[in-house]
Design a protein around this motif. Structure first.
Motif, PDB file in Angstrom:
ATOM      1  N   ARG A  22      -4.201 -35.089 -10.172  1.00 42.18           N
ATOM      2  CA  ARG A  22      -4.381 -33.637 -10.060  1.00 42.18           C
ATOM      3  C   ARG A  22      -3.551 -33.161  -8.875  1.00 42.18           C
ATOM      4  NH1 ARG A  22      -6.211 -33.155 -14.769  1.00 42.18           N
ATOM      5  NH2 ARG A  22      -8.403 -33.424 -15.131  1.00 42.18           N
ATOM      6  N   ASN A  23      -2.895 -32.043  -9.028  1.00 42.08           N
ATOM      7  CA  ASN A  23      -2.135 -31.477  -7.930  1.00 42.08           C
ATOM      8  C   ASN A  23      -3.061 -30.556  -7.147  1.00 42.08           C
ATOM      9  OD1 ASN A  23      -0.408 -30.150  -6.210  1.00 42.08           O
ATOM     10  ND2 ASN A  23       1.230 -30.018  -7.695  1.00 42.08           N
ATOM     11  N   ALA A  24      -3.369 -30.934  -5.934  1.00 41.64           N
ATOM     12  CA  ALA A  24      -4.296 -30.159  -5.112  1.00 41.64           C
ATOM     13  C   ALA A  24      -3.580 -29.151  -4.222  1.00 41.64           C
ATOM     14  CB  ALA A  24      -5.149 -31.105  -4.263  1.00 41.64           C
ATOM     15  N   ARG A  25      -2.266 -29.008  -4.399  1.00 51.61           N
ATOM     16  CA  ARG A  25      -1.547 -28.034  -3.584  1.00 51.61           C
ATOM     17  C   ARG A  25      -2.101 -26.639  -3.850  1.00 51.61           C
ATOM     18  NH1 ARG A  25       4.839 -28.742  -4.010  1.00 51.61           N
ATOM     19  NH2 ARG A  25       4.728 -26.884  -2.723  1.00 51.61           N
ATOM     20  N   PRO A  26      -2.209 -25.839  -2.808  1.00 53.70           N
ATOM     21  CA  PRO A  26      -2.642 -24.452  -3.028  1.00 53.70           C
ATOM     22  C   PRO A  26      -1.598 -23.714  -3.855  1.00 53.70           C
ATOM     23  CG  PRO A  26      -1.957 -24.791  -0.743  1.00 53.70           C
ATOM     24  CD  PRO A  26      -1.905 -26.128  -1.416  1.00 53.70           C
ATOM     25  N   ARG A  27      -2.045 -22.697  -4.594  1.00 49.73           N
ATOM     26  CA  ARG A  27      -1.148 -21.904  -5.434  1.00 49.73           C
ATOM     27  C   ARG A  27      -1.355 -20.430  -5.142  1.00 49.73           C
ATOM     28  NH1 ARG A  27       1.380 -24.590  -9.659  1.00 49.73           N
ATOM     29  NH2 ARG A  27       0.763 -26.748  -9.818  1.00 49.73           N
ATOM     30  N   GLY A  31       0.344 -18.766  -9.787  1.00 52.50           N
ATOM     31  CA  GLY A  31       0.324 -20.194 -10.054  1.00 52.50           C
ATOM     32  C   GLY A  31       1.440 -20.984  -9.407  1.00 52.50           C
ATOM     33  N   ARG A  32       2.274 -20.344  -8.578  1.00 54.18           N
ATOM     34  CA  ARG A  32       3.351 -21.079  -7.910  1.00 54.18           C
ATOM     35  C   ARG A  32       2.764 -21.922  -6.788  1.00 54.18           C
ATOM     36  NH1 ARG A  32       6.685 -15.593  -7.870  1.00 54.18           N
ATOM     37  NH2 ARG A  32       4.754 -15.056  -6.837  1.00 54.18           N
ATOM     38  N   PRO A  33       3.218 -23.185  -6.684  1.00 53.07           N
ATOM     39  CA  PRO A  33       2.697 -24.038  -5.617  1.00 53.07           C
ATOM     40  C   PRO A  33       3.143 -23.551  -4.239  1.00 53.07           C
ATOM     41  CG  PRO A  33       4.248 -25.251  -7.017  1.00 53.07           C
ATOM     42  CD  PRO A  33       4.151 -23.866  -7.555  1.00 53.07           C
ATOM     43  N   VAL A  41      -4.866 -18.952  -3.598  1.00 49.19           N
ATOM     44  CA  VAL A  41      -5.982 -18.333  -4.310  1.00 49.19           C
ATOM     45  C   VAL A  41      -6.825 -19.439  -4.936  1.00 49.19           C
ATOM     46  CG1 VAL A  41      -4.688 -16.220  -4.777  1.00 49.19           C
ATOM     47  CG2 VAL A  41      -4.721 -18.032  -6.467  1.00 49.19           C
ATOM     48  N   ALA A  42      -8.063 -19.112  -5.203  1.00 49.06           N
ATOM     49  CA  ALA A  42      -8.963 -20.100  -5.808  1.00 49.06           C
ATOM     50  C   ALA A  42      -8.413 -20.522  -7.164  1.00 49.06           C
ATOM     51  CB  ALA A  42     -10.361 -19.507  -5.966  1.00 49.06           C
ATOM     52  N   ARG A  43      -8.447 -21.808  -7.427  1.00 48.31           N
ATOM     53  CA  ARG A  43      -7.959 -22.353  -8.693  1.00 48.31           C
ATOM     54  C   ARG A  43      -9.090 -22.349  -9.710  1.00 48.31           C
ATOM     55  NH1 ARG A  43      -3.839 -26.711  -7.868  1.00 48.31           N
ATOM     56  NH2 ARG A  43      -3.773 -26.684 -10.126  1.00 48.31           N
ATOM     57  N   GLN A  44      -8.709 -22.251 -10.968  1.00 46.08           N
ATOM     58  CA  GLN A  44      -9.689 -22.384 -12.039  1.00 46.08           C
ATOM     59  C   GLN A  44      -9.991 -23.858 -12.202  1.00 46.08           C
ATOM     60  OE1 GLN A  44     -10.213 -18.952 -11.950  1.00 46.08           O
ATOM     61  NE2 GLN A  44     -11.211 -19.737 -13.739  1.00 46.08           N
ATOM     62  N   PRO A  45     -11.248 -24.227 -12.281  1.00 42.84           N
ATOM     63  CA  PRO A  45     -11.559 -25.638 -12.532  1.00 42.84           C
ATOM     64  C   PRO A  45     -11.055 -26.019 -13.918  1.00 42.84           C
ATOM     65  CG  PRO A  45     -13.539 -24.294 -12.647  1.00 42.84           C
ATOM     66  CD  PRO A  45     -12.431 -23.395 -12.195  1.00 42.84           C
ATOM     67  N   GLU A  46     -10.561 -27.244 -14.047  1.00 48.27           N
ATOM     68  CA  GLU A  46     -10.024 -27.704 -15.327  1.00 48.27           C
ATOM     69  C   GLU A  46     -11.105 -28.400 -16.145  1.00 48.27           C
ATOM     70  OE1 GLU A  46      -6.234 -29.769 -15.177  1.00 48.27           O
ATOM     71  OE2 GLU A  46      -5.980 -29.006 -13.140  1.00 48.27           O
ATOM     72  N   PRO A  68      -2.396 -14.087 -14.420  1.00 47.38           N
ATOM     73  CA  PRO A  68      -2.259 -14.614 -15.773  1.00 47.38           C
ATOM     74  C   PRO A  68      -2.147 -16.133 -15.840  1.00 47.38           C
ATOM     75  CG  PRO A  68      -0.212 -13.597 -15.080  1.00 47.38           C
ATOM     76  CD  PRO A  68      -1.247 -13.268 -14.030  1.00 47.38           C
ATOM     77  N   PHE A  69      -1.597 -16.765 -14.810  1.00 48.75           N
ATOM     78  CA  PHE A  69      -1.515 -18.225 -14.808  1.00 48.75           C
ATOM     79  C   PHE A  69      -2.909 -18.827 -14.878  1.00 48.75           C
ATOM     80  CE2 PHE A  69      -1.663 -22.290 -12.582  1.00 48.75           C
ATOM     81  CZ  PHE A  69      -0.715 -23.014 -13.284  1.00 48.75           C
ATOM     82  N   HIS A  70      -3.826 -18.247 -14.139  1.00 43.08           N
ATOM     83  CA  HIS A  70      -5.196 -18.745 -14.098  1.00 43.08           C
ATOM     84  C   HIS A  70      -5.922 -18.427 -15.403  1.00 43.08           C
ATOM     85  CE1 HIS A  70      -4.565 -19.765  -9.893  1.00 43.08           C
ATOM     86  NE2 HIS A  70      -3.876 -18.649  -9.846  1.00 43.08           N
ATOM     87  N   ALA A  71      -5.611 -17.282 -16.016  1.00 40.23           N
ATOM     88  CA  ALA A  71      -6.171 -16.966 -17.338  1.00 40.23           C
ATOM     89  C   ALA A  71      -5.688 -17.983 -18.364  1.00 40.23           C
ATOM     90  CB  ALA A  71      -5.769 -15.552 -17.757  1.00 40.23           C
ATOM     91  N   HIS A  72      -4.436 -18.393 -18.231  1.00 35.58           N
ATOM     92  CA  HIS A  72      -3.893 -19.424 -19.133  1.00 35.58           C
ATOM     93  C   HIS A  72      -4.710 -20.709 -19.057  1.00 35.58           C
ATOM     94  CE1 HIS A  72      -1.638 -23.085 -17.941  1.00 35.58           C
ATOM     95  NE2 HIS A  72      -1.335 -23.132 -19.213  1.00 35.58           N
TER      96      HIS A  72
END
Length: 172
Positions: A22-27, A31-33, A41-46, A68-72
């Motif tokens: 898992r890439n834990a880098r902040p985005r 969604g850009r690293p 920003v808070a990531r969506q749990p997978e 939208p990246f997080h909605a994806h």
């Protein structure tokens, strides 16, 4: 941490509790690293299994917030965990969200291509037996029109779009 001849960092990879990479880098919001240690920003749990109505509501909130990246990622969870007959729907919606992400990042070609691919997938699914029932109160025809219009606009102007301004309405 060592680096390769190309300058890429090597070393231990980020892993989840089950050992998967898992890439834990902040985005950022698109969604850009960002560099490690940056405020993201808070990531969506997978891998979250949601009811379809919850998927639509959560994705709409993220789209409305310009993420939208997080909605994806929310749509991708539905695509991977949902019933086989709905996978085309959720995959198409994920493609629309990624298309908006690329358009907002300034990737004209990739954004337009994904928006059209997602519009095609959503249109195809809407024409299926299950799709004719207006699934989860979503306006699939309106979403496909929105995506095609945005793809044309992105190609015409060649400039990044504001993902919050261009946020689609999932339910008509």
């Amino acid at each position: 941490m060592a680096s390769t001849s190309s300058g890429r960092q090597t070393g231990p990879r980020d892993r989840d509790s089950e050992g998967r990479a898992r890439n834990a880098r902040p985005r950022d919001g698109l969604g850009r690293p960002l560099p490690y240690g940056s405020e993201g920003v808070a990531r969506q749990p997978e891998g979250v299994v949601r009811a379809p109505a919850q998927t639509v509501a959560e994705a709409q909130d993220l789209l409305d917030a310009g993420r939208p990246f997080h909605a994806h990622e929310v749509f991708e969870d539905a695509w991977k965990s949902g019933p086989e007959e709905e996978r085309g729907l959720w995959r198409g919606l994920a493609q629309l969200a990624v298309g908006l992400t690329h358009a907002a990042r300034g990737n004209v070609t990739g954004g337009a291509r994904l928006l059209r691919r997602g519009a095609g997938a959503v249109t195809e699914w809407a024409a299926s037996e299950a799709g004719r029932q207006r699934p989860y109160d979503m306006d699939l025809t309106g979403l496909a029109q929105w995506a095609r219009h945005l793809a044309e606009d992105v190609e015409r102007t060649g400039t990044p779009v504001d993902s919050q301004v261009w946020s689609p309405r999932l339910r008509g």
